[in-house]
Enzyme design. Structure first.
Site, PDB file in Angstrom:
ATOM      1  N   GLU A  45       7.973  45.796  17.805  1.00 29.37           N
ATOM      2  CA  GLU A  45       9.052  45.056  17.124  1.00 29.37           C
ATOM      3  C   GLU A  45      10.313  45.515  17.803  1.00 29.37           C
ATOM      4  OE1 GLU A  45       9.023  42.213  16.052  1.00 29.37           O
ATOM      5  OE2 GLU A  45       6.937  42.295  15.195  1.00 29.37           O
ATOM      6  N   TYR A 128      15.763  40.964  11.058  1.00 23.68           N
ATOM      7  CA  TYR A 128      14.543  40.692  11.478  1.00 23.68           C
ATOM      8  C   TYR A 128      13.727  41.621  11.460  1.00 23.68           C
ATOM      9  CZ  TYR A 128      10.730  39.848  14.462  1.00 23.68           C
ATOM     10  OH  TYR A 128       9.455  39.802  14.864  1.00 23.68           O
ATOM     11  N   ASP A 146      13.240  34.824  13.737  1.00 23.12           N
ATOM     12  CA  ASP A 146      13.758  35.129  14.927  1.00 23.12           C
ATOM     13  C   ASP A 146      13.905  33.736  15.761  1.00 23.12           C
ATOM     14  OD1 ASP A 146      11.097  34.067  14.938  1.00 23.12           O
ATOM     15  OD2 ASP A 146      10.706  35.081  16.728  1.00 23.12           O
TER      16      ASP A 146
END
Length: 353
Positions: A45, A128, A146
């Site tokens: 991520e 996020y 996102d």
DNA sequence: TATTCGTGGGT
DNA sequence: TACCCAAGAAT
């Protein structure tokens, strides 16, 4: 009129269309109770922030090979991690990656926290990424927002307000759609939908699982959303870098300051990069030559035109800046792209190896 | 809220 | 060529 979008319709689509990725657990495995390794979810991520899946894949596999666990990464040398990150961009991510790994190793016994609030406290983890880790690695019902989700929500509900002002509204809409069942798969499903069907241009509405719920589609304006506020023009800056080589072949390099552009990365010493052409500022006295040519590179907020200078440096030269790196220790792949371009130009112009 | 911070691929 | 854009965070 449009139907109400159902998260189940998207999950059914995801069961059939989930894209395989090295850090991902397939839907069938997740249903069998097999969640992915939080370390891999976190690492992927962070790498995926503002970066494409195609660009990340190789870096991710290399990091996992070198540092299989967060404790391994926490023990790594800064220069090794920055060198492996070179070319991926946004180097503050790599600096924060190490800070975060060391915090998890030293303050959390090597185990990532599982809640959004705790994750948010860690370096490099924002709203996020905290939601992504909590939902994907721990199946908590958090909402990921996102660029994909912003686009999908803006179309699904025909939000006309331009980004970034529309972000709070889109976040609220996304949260209300997030199911309590399979939140991890749902998070990945919305992003996959945005990446493969609800694309910025030419969205494939004909095969979208939410076609009958999409207000923008029913109005024929899907491709025009989301609206975005205009961006500023990029100025051009100029600079000079100096590629010096000692008689024994060692290169004169410097580790850049840990803050700002290319912070913490290896690079060639040189001038500042400014809108006005820079005066010569060599790192040490030598017979600096211009081999011709120039490096052109574009950063997020400016264009750069870089001239290069090359010289053979005397063995006993008291350099003001940088440190010498022997050829056996020098990997051009440790350089950020703009610095590697300068090296490539010097190499081709001088035919030196 | 606005700016800073990379890079490579697509159009 | 010149944009646009990509699973954003920090300041």
């Amino acid at each position: 009129m449009c139907e109400t979008p159902k998260s189940g319709d998207l999950l059914d689509w995801y069961d059939q269309n989930a894209r395989a990725m090295p850090w991902r657990t397939a839907p069938a495995d997740r249903k069998a109770g097999h969640l992915p390794d939080p370390y891999r979810v976190w690492l992927s991520e962070v790498m995926l922030q503002q970066t494409t899946v195609a660009a990340v894949r190789g870096y991710f596999l290399r990091f996992i090979e070198l540092w299989p666990t967060v404790v391994d990464l926490a023990k790594a040398d800064d220069a090794a991690v920055m060198g492996e990150w070179a070319g991926l961009g946004y180097y503050a991510r790599a600096r924060n990656l190490l800070k975060c790994a060391r915090a998890v190793a030293n303050e959390h016994d090597g185990a990532f926290p599982t809640t959004h609030a705790e994750l948010l406290k860690l370096p490099g983890i924002g709203p996020y990424t905290a939601s992504a880790i909590a939902s994907i690695a721990f199946d908590r019902p958090e909402t990921v927002v996102d660029g994909n989700v912003e686009r999908v929500m803006s179309r699904l509900f025909a939000v006309q307000t331009p980004l970034p002002a529309a972000k709070p509204v889109l976040t609220d809409l996304a949260a209300k759609l997030t199911p309590s069942e399979r939140p991890g798969d749902y998070a990945q499903a919305v992003m996959d939908l945005g990446a493969t069907i609800c694309t910025p241009r030419n969205p494939a509405c004909g095969i979208c699982p939410w076609i009958n719920a999409c207000q923008a589609r029913s109005s024929g304006i899907a491709a025009s959303l989301p609206r975005k506020t205009p961006k500023k023009a990029k100025p051009t800056r100029f600079g000079i870098v100096y590629l010096g080589r000692r008689e024994d072949g060692a290169w004169l390099l410097e580790t850049r300051p840990s803050k700002g552009l290319l912070g913490g990365m290896l690079g060639w010493p040189g001038t500042e990069w400014t809108v006005e052409a820079q005066a010569e500022t060599p790192p040490c006295p030598a017979d600096w030559q211009d081999p011709g040519g120039e490096v052109r590179h574009t950063f997020t907020h400016f264009h750069l035109i870089l001239e290069i200078r090359v010289a053979v440096l005397p063995r006993e030269n008291p350099q003001d800046r940088g440190h010498f790196v022997m050829p056996s220790d020098f990997r051009p792949s440790d350089l950020p792209t703009v610095m590697r371009k300068a090296f490539d130009l010097a190499s081709s112009a001088m035919a030196m190896d």
